[in-house]
Design a protein around this motif. Structure first.
Motif, PDB file in Angstrom:
ATOM      1  N   HIS A  75       0.866  -1.194   0.000  1.00 47.04           N
ATOM      2  CA  HIS A  75       0.000   0.000   0.000  1.00 47.04           C
ATOM      3  C   HIS A  75       0.893   1.232   0.000  1.00 47.04           C
ATOM      4  CE1 HIS A  75       0.937   1.009   4.202  1.00 47.04           C
ATOM      5  NE2 HIS A  75       0.996  -0.299   4.365  1.00 47.04           N
ATOM      6  N   THR A  76       0.328   2.368  -0.353  1.00 41.15           N
ATOM      7  CA  THR A  76       1.084   3.621  -0.304  1.00 41.15           C
ATOM      8  C   THR A  76       1.473   3.901   1.149  1.00 41.15           C
ATOM      9  OG1 THR A  76      -0.270   4.407  -2.109  1.00 41.15           O
ATOM     10  CG2 THR A  76       1.024   6.061  -0.954  1.00 41.15           C
ATOM     11  N   VAL A  77       2.713   4.330   1.339  1.00 39.37           N
ATOM     12  CA  VAL A  77       3.206   4.600   2.698  1.00 39.37           C
ATOM     13  C   VAL A  77       2.275   5.600   3.399  1.00 39.37           C
ATOM     14  CG1 VAL A  77       5.133   5.541   4.044  1.00 39.37           C
ATOM     15  CG2 VAL A  77       5.590   4.193   1.980  1.00 39.37           C
ATOM     16  N   GLY A  78       1.929   5.296   4.649  1.00 36.04           N
ATOM     17  CA  GLY A  78       1.145   6.227   5.465  1.00 36.04           C
ATOM     18  C   GLY A  78      -0.329   6.269   5.136  1.00 36.04           C
ATOM     19  N   ARG A  79      -0.795   5.342   4.267  1.00 37.67           N
ATOM     20  CA  ARG A  79      -2.206   5.422   3.900  1.00 37.67           C
ATOM     21  C   ARG A  79      -2.976   4.133   4.199  1.00 37.67           C
ATOM     22  NH1 ARG A  79      -2.026   8.387  -1.932  1.00 37.67           N
ATOM     23  NH2 ARG A  79      -0.254   9.739  -1.498  1.00 37.67           N
ATOM     24  N   GLN A 129       9.883  -0.541   2.304  1.00 34.80           N
ATOM     25  CA  GLN A 129       9.261   0.198   1.206  1.00 34.80           C
ATOM     26  C   GLN A 129      10.216   0.396   0.041  1.00 34.80           C
ATOM     27  OE1 GLN A 129       8.340   3.474   3.770  1.00 34.80           O
ATOM     28  NE2 GLN A 129       9.561   4.919   2.563  1.00 34.80           N
ATOM     29  N   ASP A 130       9.600   0.522  -1.133  1.00 31.83           N
ATOM     30  CA  ASP A 130      10.370   0.796  -2.338  1.00 31.83           C
ATOM     31  C   ASP A 130       9.565   1.795  -3.165  1.00 31.83           C
ATOM     32  OD1 ASP A 130      12.689   0.558  -3.782  1.00 31.83           O
ATOM     33  OD2 ASP A 130      12.097  -1.251  -4.852  1.00 31.83           O
ATOM     34  N   TYR A 131      10.135   2.283  -4.252  1.00 38.78           N
ATOM     35  CA  TYR A 131       9.579   3.432  -4.960  1.00 38.78           C
ATOM     36  C   TYR A 131       9.202   3.060  -6.391  1.00 38.78           C
ATOM     37  CZ  TYR A 131      11.211   5.530  -0.742  1.00 38.78           C
ATOM     38  OH  TYR A 131      11.379   5.796   0.594  1.00 38.78           O
ATOM     39  N   MET A 132       7.933   3.371  -6.759  1.00 39.97           N
ATOM     40  CA  MET A 132       7.398   3.013  -8.072  1.00 39.97           C
ATOM     41  C   MET A 132       7.489   4.243  -8.990  1.00 39.97           C
ATOM     42  SD  MET A 132       6.465   0.233  -6.582  1.00 39.97           S
ATOM     43  CE  MET A 132       5.584  -0.761  -7.742  1.00 39.97           C
ATOM     44  N   PRO A 133       8.153   4.123 -10.142  1.00 41.62           N
ATOM     45  CA  PRO A 133       8.296   5.285 -11.042  1.00 41.62           C
ATOM     46  C   PRO A 133       7.067   5.496 -11.915  1.00 41.62           C
ATOM     47  CG  PRO A 133       9.478   3.387 -11.908  1.00 41.62           C
ATOM     48  CD  PRO A 133       8.824   2.924 -10.638  1.00 41.62           C
ATOM     49  N   ILE A 134       6.801   6.772 -12.293  1.00 37.35           N
ATOM     50  CA  ILE A 134       5.553   7.083 -13.007  1.00 37.35           C
ATOM     51  C   ILE A 134       5.476   6.431 -14.380  1.00 37.35           C
ATOM     52  CG2 ILE A 134       5.007   9.258 -11.842  1.00 37.35           C
ATOM     53  CD1 ILE A 134       6.312  10.704 -14.276  1.00 37.35           C
ATOM     54  N   ASP A 135       6.627   6.248 -15.069  1.00 31.99           N
ATOM     55  CA  ASP A 135       6.555   5.647 -16.401  1.00 31.99           C
ATOM     56  C   ASP A 135       7.093   4.217 -16.386  1.00 31.99           C
ATOM     57  OD1 ASP A 135       9.220   6.103 -16.067  1.00 31.99           O
ATOM     58  OD2 ASP A 135       9.543   7.062 -18.021  1.00 31.99           O
ATOM     59  N   GLU A 136       7.190   3.630 -15.191  1.00 30.11           N
ATOM     60  CA  GLU A 136       7.535   2.222 -14.962  1.00 30.11           C
ATOM     61  C   GLU A 136       9.016   1.896 -15.110  1.00 30.11           C
ATOM     62  OE1 GLU A 136       5.243   0.682 -13.607  1.00 30.11           O
ATOM     63  OE2 GLU A 136       3.459   1.732 -14.266  1.00 30.11           O
ATOM     64  N   LEU A 137       9.853   2.876 -15.504  1.00 25.99           N
ATOM     65  CA  LEU A 137      11.282   2.593 -15.650  1.00 25.99           C
ATOM     66  C   LEU A 137      12.061   3.252 -14.516  1.00 25.99           C
ATOM     67  CD1 LEU A 137      11.872   3.293 -19.444  1.00 25.99           C
ATOM     68  CD2 LEU A 137      11.777   1.058 -18.322  1.00 25.99           C
ATOM     69  N   PRO A 138      13.100   2.576 -14.005  1.00 25.51           N
ATOM     70  CA  PRO A 138      13.936   3.219 -12.980  1.00 25.51           C
ATOM     71  C   PRO A 138      14.550   4.519 -13.500  1.00 25.51           C
ATOM     72  CG  PRO A 138      14.484   0.884 -13.189  1.00 25.51           C
ATOM     73  CD  PRO A 138      13.542   1.204 -14.312  1.00 25.51           C
ATOM     74  N   PHE A 139      14.917   5.410 -12.568  1.00 21.39           N
ATOM     75  CA  PHE A 139      15.660   6.629 -12.904  1.00 21.39           C
ATOM     76  C   PHE A 139      17.106   6.403 -12.475  1.00 21.39           C
ATOM     77  CE2 PHE A 139      11.337   8.283 -11.937  1.00 21.39           C
ATOM     78  CZ  PHE A 139      11.054   8.834 -13.182  1.00 21.39           C
ATOM     79  N   VAL A 140      18.020   6.394 -13.421  1.00 20.78           N
ATOM     80  CA  VAL A 140      19.434   6.162 -13.086  1.00 20.78           C
ATOM     81  C   VAL A 140      20.286   7.103 -13.926  1.00 20.78           C
ATOM     82  CG1 VAL A 140      21.319   4.488 -12.981  1.00 20.78           C
ATOM     83  CG2 VAL A 140      18.955   3.706 -12.678  1.00 20.78           C
ATOM     84  N   GLY A 141      21.032   7.982 -13.268  1.00 16.71           N
ATOM     85  CA  GLY A 141      21.915   8.888 -13.998  1.00 16.71           C
ATOM     86  C   GLY A 141      21.966  10.240 -13.325  1.00 16.71           C
TER      87      GLY A 141
END
Ligand SMILES: Cc1cc2nc3c(=O)[nH]c(=O)nc-3n(C[C@H](O)[C@H](O)[C@H](O)COP(=O)(O)OP(=O)(O)OC[C@H]3O[C@@H](n4cnc5c(N)ncnc54)[C@H](O)[C@@H]3O)c2cc1C
Length: 500
Positions: free
Chosen positions: A286-290, A321-333
């Protein structure tokens, strides 16, 4: 709650960085991403330090279920819905590279791991269709997957996609080996060293910590969610908390690592124990804190397990907990345009064992001048993330709603004052003058903290499983006494009973 993997990673290093020390690279964060990056850079001969706010493995990596798999539930069909076939292939190539690197490292270092088949399985008729979509997505990128019409397991399951020769391990064993290797190649490892800000000065980046400043030519932020708001990653990520439990089980357990595609979301694997394999189950994200009650979600997971494995006796339970990106791809760089010497890695959507290592290969490659071919696909400034804008709009409107709800709820609380101490293990937000204050009772002692998250001023919610204050906006979390645990913020909670 504490994870089954509770062994601490031995760290032999001075407790604090030397005054004004200078490194070619400082890696922030001692999870799988940071530890692997430190190994790769130290092996290449760079002068490296790793700064960890708490202890190695304190956040997601030390509390993961540690499946090292390229079949990742429904990730491939989910990514395919938003991204081109080439991008999905690049995602798989990155994950295969991450998996290959880590398996070779584990073999070389003699770290225990088990080769297993990964299963993505259905519990319902609509789940069968989702399984078929995942099968098609996996075949499009040439993964040697198999379709299984009916799984033979003691829990509710129908069809499945299977991928052989994946792996699982104890993540703290893996972190211990990575940290030992980085240190053996000259990296300085510092625990209890939280980076609070990073500023550029005379061509260097200065990392400010409570223990003193550290200078670096280049910085890698491997902090789960990035701690610097300059890239506004908090608005592009959705923090998801979920639960795991480990059990002694008398009946024989089938091999394999399982993940359901439909509700209730369930994850299963085994792990070697002193007298036979233990069973690990997970789920209830679930979303953290909700969540209405985090404790009820853990209890539900335990009930489900004992229903389907009647001899199961609880050994440990935990959450992370882990983090879900808006366009489904990790952000690296690169953190943001103009910040070439600060890199970030985030958004692994609960698949960081492969993605975190891939991120380490990419970030270290960029520093050493040999980034992998697939690296540009994960660029945090990629224009294609606009495809995720509808998701971002939903996430951020929910964040706005939670912000307003928290403050409106607090305003109303002045009309319903209560001086009663919350029950043991419970916490409530009350109004103290104009300010919302979190009051809780833990081990018979009452604690009061500011209930305003120092990140973007969300009103905190009590987490009755972890006895923590959790922010429903971007996932920052604080211990019952206000000490910062994790999330994008770098500050603990103000305690009204202490002058600061
Ligand atoms: C319940 C659950 C189950 C999962 N199961 C799997 C699985 O089976 N397979 C899989 O591939 N993935 C799984 N994942 C995902 C995976 O665990 C994560 O993606 C991965 O561990 C992230 O690693 P990381 O190193 O990037 O971050 P983390 O492990 O979170 O490490 C970040 C580190 O940075 C430190 N830090 C934070 N801020 C600062 C600061 N300011 N200064 C210094 N240090 C700081 C933190 O203390 C922490 O130690 C799961 C996730 C969850 C929540």
């Amino acid at each position: 709650m504490s994870a089954l993997w509770s062994a601490r990673v031995p760290v032999e290093a001075p407790s604090r960085p030397a005054e004004d020390s200078r490194y070619e690279c400082v890696v922030v964060g001692g999870g799988i991403t940071g530890a692997t990056t430190a190994v790769l850079l130290a092996r290449a001969g760079l002068r490296v330090a790793l700064l960890e706010a708490r202890h190695i493995g304190a956040a997601a990596t030390g509390n993961t279920t540690a499946k090292l798999s390229v079949l990742q539930g429904t990730r491939l069909s989910t990514i395919s819905r938003k991204q081109s076939a080439d991008t999905v292939r690049a995602y798989v190539d990155a994950n295969l590279d991450g998996q290959r690197w880590l398996l070779a490292f584990l073999r070389e270092q003699g770290v225990a791991h088990q080769i297993q088949t990964a299963y993505t399985y259905a519990q319902s008729g609509s789940g069968d269709k989702t399984v078929e979509e995942e099968l098609r997505a996996a075949r499009r990128v040439d993964l040697p997957v198999r379709h299984i019409a009916q799984l033979d397991v003691p829990f509710p399951a129908r069809s499945a996609v299977a991928l052989d020769d994946q792996a699982q391990f104890d993540p703290m064993d893996v972190l211990a080996a990575l940290i030992a290797d980085a240190a053996a190649h000259g990296a300085d490892i510092y625990e209890n060293t939280r980076v609070v800000t990073v500023r550029r000065k005379k061509g260097d980046q200065i990392l400010h910590t409570a223990q003193g400043d550290v200078r670096a030519q280049s910085v890698v932020l491997a902090t789960g969610t990035p701690i610097l708001d300059r890239g506004a990653f908090f608005a592009r990520l959705h923090p998801q908390r979920s639960y795991a439990a480990a059990f002694d089980v008398s009946e024989p357990l089938a091999d394999g690592m399982y993940l359901a595609v439909d509700e209730p979301s369930r994850s299963l694997r085994t792990t070697p124990g002193e007298s036979g394999p233990l069973l690990l189950t997970g789920g209830a994200g679930h979303t953290v804190g909700r969540a209405r009650s985090e404790r009820a979600l853990v209890d539900d997971l335990i009930d489900w397990t004992t229903t389907h494995f009647p001899t199961a006796r609880l050994r440990a339970r935990w959450s992370a907990q882990d983090y879900m990106p808006i366009d489904e791809l990790p952000f690296v760089g690169q953190l943001a345009p103009g910040y070439g010497d600060i890199q970030v890695a985030t958004g692994f959507a609960k698949w960081g064992m492969t993605n975190g290592v891939a991120a380490a290969l990419s970030m270290s490659g960029r520093i050493l001048g040999s980034a992998p071919q697939w690296a540009p696909v994960f660029d945090p400034s990629r224009p294609k993330q606009l495809l995720g804008l509808p998701t971002a709009a939903v996430i951020n409107s929910e964040v706005g709603f939670e912000l307003a709800k928290g403050w409106a709820g607090t305003a109303l609380k002045s009309l319903m004052p209560s001086k009663d101490a919350p029950g043991e293990g419970q916490g409530v937000v009350r109004r103290h003058g104009a300010r919302p204050v979190g009051v809780c009772t833990v081990d018979g002692v009452q604690h009061s903290v500011s209930a305003i998250c120092p990140h973007l001023y969300g009103i905190l919610e009590w987490n009755d499983a972890e006895r923590s204050w959790d922010c429903p906006l971007h996932g920052s979390r604080f211990n019952y006494d206000g000490a910062l645990l994790e999330g994008p913020t770098t500050r603990s909670l103000h305690r009204p009973d202490r002058s600061e």
